[in-house]
Design a protein around this motif. Structure first.
Motif, short mmCIF file in Angstrom:
data_model
loop_
_atom_site.label_atom_id
_atom_site.label_comp_id
_atom_site.label_asym_id
_atom_site.label_seq_id
_atom_site.Cartn_x
_atom_site.Cartn_y
_atom_site.Cartn_z
N ALA A 90 0.85 -1.19 0.00
CA ALA A 90 0.00 0.00 0.00
C ALA A 90 0.88 1.24 0.00
O ALA A 90 1.91 1.28 0.69
CB ALA A 90 -0.94 0.02 1.20
N SER A 91 0.49 2.22 -0.79
CA SER A 91 1.24 3.47 -0.88
C SER A 91 0.26 4.63 -0.93
O SER A 91 -0.74 4.57 -1.66
CB SER A 91 2.11 3.47 -2.14
N LEU A 92 0.54 5.66 -0.14
CA LEU A 92 -0.30 6.86 -0.13
C LEU A 92 0.62 8.07 -0.28
O LEU A 92 1.52 8.27 0.53
CB LEU A 92 -1.11 6.94 1.17
N VAL A 93 0.41 8.83 -1.34
CA VAL A 93 1.27 9.97 -1.66
C VAL A 93 0.61 11.27 -1.23
O VAL A 93 -0.56 11.53 -1.54
CB VAL A 93 1.58 10.02 -3.17
N LEU A 94 1.37 12.09 -0.51
CA LEU A 94 0.94 13.43 -0.13
C LEU A 94 1.69 14.45 -0.97
O LEU A 94 2.90 14.31 -1.20
CB LEU A 94 1.23 13.70 1.35
N THR A 95 0.97 15.48 -1.42
CA THR A 95 1.58 16.57 -2.18
C THR A 95 1.32 17.88 -1.44
O THR A 95 0.19 18.17 -1.06
CB THR A 95 0.98 16.65 -3.60
N ALA A 96 2.39 18.64 -1.23
CA ALA A 96 2.28 19.91 -0.51
C ALA A 96 2.99 21.01 -1.29
O ALA A 96 4.09 20.80 -1.82
CB ALA A 96 2.88 19.80 0.88
N VAL A 97 2.36 22.18 -1.37
CA VAL A 97 2.96 23.35 -2.01
C VAL A 97 3.46 24.27 -0.90
O VAL A 97 2.67 24.85 -0.15
CB VAL A 97 1.95 24.09 -2.91
N PHE A 98 4.78 24.40 -0.79
CA PHE A 98 5.39 25.23 0.24
C PHE A 98 5.56 26.66 -0.26
O PHE A 98 6.15 26.89 -1.33
CB PHE A 98 6.75 24.67 0.64
N ALA A 99 5.07 27.62 0.51
CA ALA A 99 5.32 29.03 0.23
C ALA A 99 6.60 29.49 0.91
O ALA A 99 7.26 30.42 0.45
CB ALA A 99 4.14 29.88 0.70
N ASP A 100 6.97 28.84 2.01
CA ASP A 100 8.20 29.13 2.73
C ASP A 100 9.24 28.09 2.33
O ASP A 100 9.24 26.96 2.83
CB ASP A 100 7.95 29.09 4.24
N LEU A 101 10.14 28.44 1.41
CA LEU A 101 11.10 27.48 0.91
C LEU A 101 12.12 27.06 1.97
O LEU A 101 12.67 25.96 1.90
CB LEU A 101 11.83 28.05 -0.31
N GLU A 102 12.34 27.92 2.96
CA GLU A 102 13.28 27.57 4.01
C GLU A 102 12.74 26.46 4.92
O GLU A 102 13.50 25.80 5.62
CB GLU A 102 13.62 28.80 4.84
N ALA A 103 11.43 26.27 4.89
CA ALA A 103 10.83 25.23 5.74
C ALA A 103 10.90 23.85 5.11
O ALA A 103 10.65 22.84 5.78
CB ALA A 103 9.37 25.59 6.03
N VAL A 104 11.25 23.77 3.84
CA VAL A 104 11.21 22.48 3.13
C VAL A 104 12.22 21.51 3.71
O VAL A 104 11.89 20.35 4.02
CB VAL A 104 11.45 22.69 1.62
N SER A 105 13.46 21.94 3.87
CA SER A 105 14.50 21.03 4.35
C SER A 105 14.17 20.45 5.71
O SER A 105 14.30 19.24 5.93
CB SER A 105 15.85 21.76 4.42
N GLY A 106 13.75 21.31 6.63
CA GLY A 106 13.44 20.85 7.98
C GLY A 106 12.30 19.85 8.00
O GLY A 106 12.35 18.84 8.71
N TRP A 107 11.27 20.13 7.18
CA TRP A 107 10.13 19.21 7.18
C TRP A 107 10.51 17.86 6.58
O TRP A 107 10.17 16.81 7.12
CB TRP A 107 8.98 19.82 6.37
N LEU A 108 11.25 17.87 5.48
CA LEU A 108 11.68 16.61 4.88
C LEU A 108 12.60 15.83 5.81
O LEU A 108 12.54 14.60 5.89
CB LEU A 108 12.39 16.88 3.55
N ASP A 109 13.45 16.54 6.53
CA ASP A 109 14.33 15.88 7.49
C ASP A 109 13.53 15.18 8.58
O ASP A 109 13.81 14.04 8.96
CB ASP A 109 15.27 16.92 8.11
N ASP A 110 12.49 15.86 9.04
CA ASP A 110 11.65 15.29 10.10
C ASP A 110 10.88 14.07 9.60
O ASP A 110 10.89 13.00 10.22
CB ASP A 110 10.66 16.33 10.63
N VAL A 111 10.18 14.20 8.48
CA VAL A 111 9.29 13.13 8.05
C VAL A 111 10.04 11.93 7.49
O VAL A 111 9.57 10.79 7.56
CB VAL A 111 8.26 13.63 7.02
N SER A 112 11.22 12.17 6.91
CA SER A 112 11.96 11.05 6.32
C SER A 112 12.55 10.13 7.37
O SER A 112 13.04 9.04 7.04
CB SER A 112 13.08 11.58 5.41
N ALA A 113 12.50 10.54 8.64
CA ALA A 113 12.99 9.66 9.70
C ALA A 113 12.06 8.47 9.91
O ALA A 113 12.46 7.45 10.48
CB ALA A 113 13.12 10.45 11.01
N GLY A 114 10.82 8.57 9.46
CA GLY A 114 9.88 7.46 9.59
C GLY A 114 10.27 6.29 8.70
O GLY A 114 10.65 6.49 7.54
#
Length: 219
Positions: A90-114
């Motif tokens: 099973a695979s579920l894809v989320l798509t998000a449009v970031f307006a704050d580009l500086e927040a992208v790295s931190g969010w990906l770092d957090d969620v990719s730990a799963g």
């Protein structure tokens, strides 16, 4: 003096830092029990949804959705050539449009730990308003380039006056049409090579190109 027709192609390219980042993240699970696999993927995606809802409330994320869900099964073979019991995925894809580009790295770092999370890609792009403005400006610059080229050609043989006859998107004045303009939102991530536990994302410039064909009468 005989009539002289000058035909040229004008081009222009603009580069600009992106204003938005569209990020795709997938939660994926597998196992022998279909119902359990589906339940697991929904549990894995819940923290992602919660974090995106929080970022949207704070203005860092413009919009987000989960547009794609995939469920499939396969029956693998073992080394002895025997087919095993079905494995469900099973695979579920989320798509998000970031307006704050500086927040992208931190969010990906957090969620990719799963353990069940996969980063599916990033597209860098502009807001529609900026994209339209830049396309108009680049197209106008391409026309200006065509005028400069035609002036240089005519001047090289002693003609000093130009009368425009035709201006068209590139290819429309010739037998082989080709795209007049294209916008490429360059994709990709640059991983932090410094040995840190996370990673950094470097936005790629958005490139806008335009080309026009033009004919002039030179005298």
């Amino acid at each position: 003096m005989s009539e002289l027709i000058v035909t040229v192609r004008g081009t222009s390219e603009s580069r600009i830092a992106p204003e938005r980042a569209t990020v795709r993240v997938a939660a994926e699970t597998d196992g022998g029990d279909r119902a359990a696999v589906i339940a697991d993927v929904h549990r894995a995606v819940e923290p992602l949804r919660a974090s995106l809802a929080d970022l949207q409330a704070r203005g860092a994320v413009e919009t987000w959705s989960n547009p794609r869900v995939s469920i499939w099964a396969e029956r693998p073979w073992n080394d002895a050539g025997a087919q095993l019991e079905p494995v469900h995925h099973a695979s579920l894809v989320l798509t998000a449009v970031f307006a704050d580009l500086e927040a992208v790295s931190g969010w990906l770092d957090d969620v990719s730990a799963g353990p069940s999370v996969r980063i599916d890609g990033i597209d860098w792009h502009l807001t529609p308003t900026t994209a339209r403005r830049l396309e108009r400006e680049t197209a106008a610059a391409a026309v200006g380039d065509a005028v400069e080229r035609a002036t240089a050609h005519a001047g090289a043989i002693g003609r000093t006056k130009l009368e425009p006859l035709d201006v068209a998107d590139a290819g429309l004045l010739s037998p082989a049409p080709e795209p007049a303009a294209e916008r490429a939102a360059l994709k990709g991530m640059m991983m932090d090579a410094a040995g840190s536990p996370g990673f950094a994302v470097t936005p790629a410039d958005v490139v806008v190109t335009a080309a026009v064909d033009a004919r002039f009468r030179a005298s």
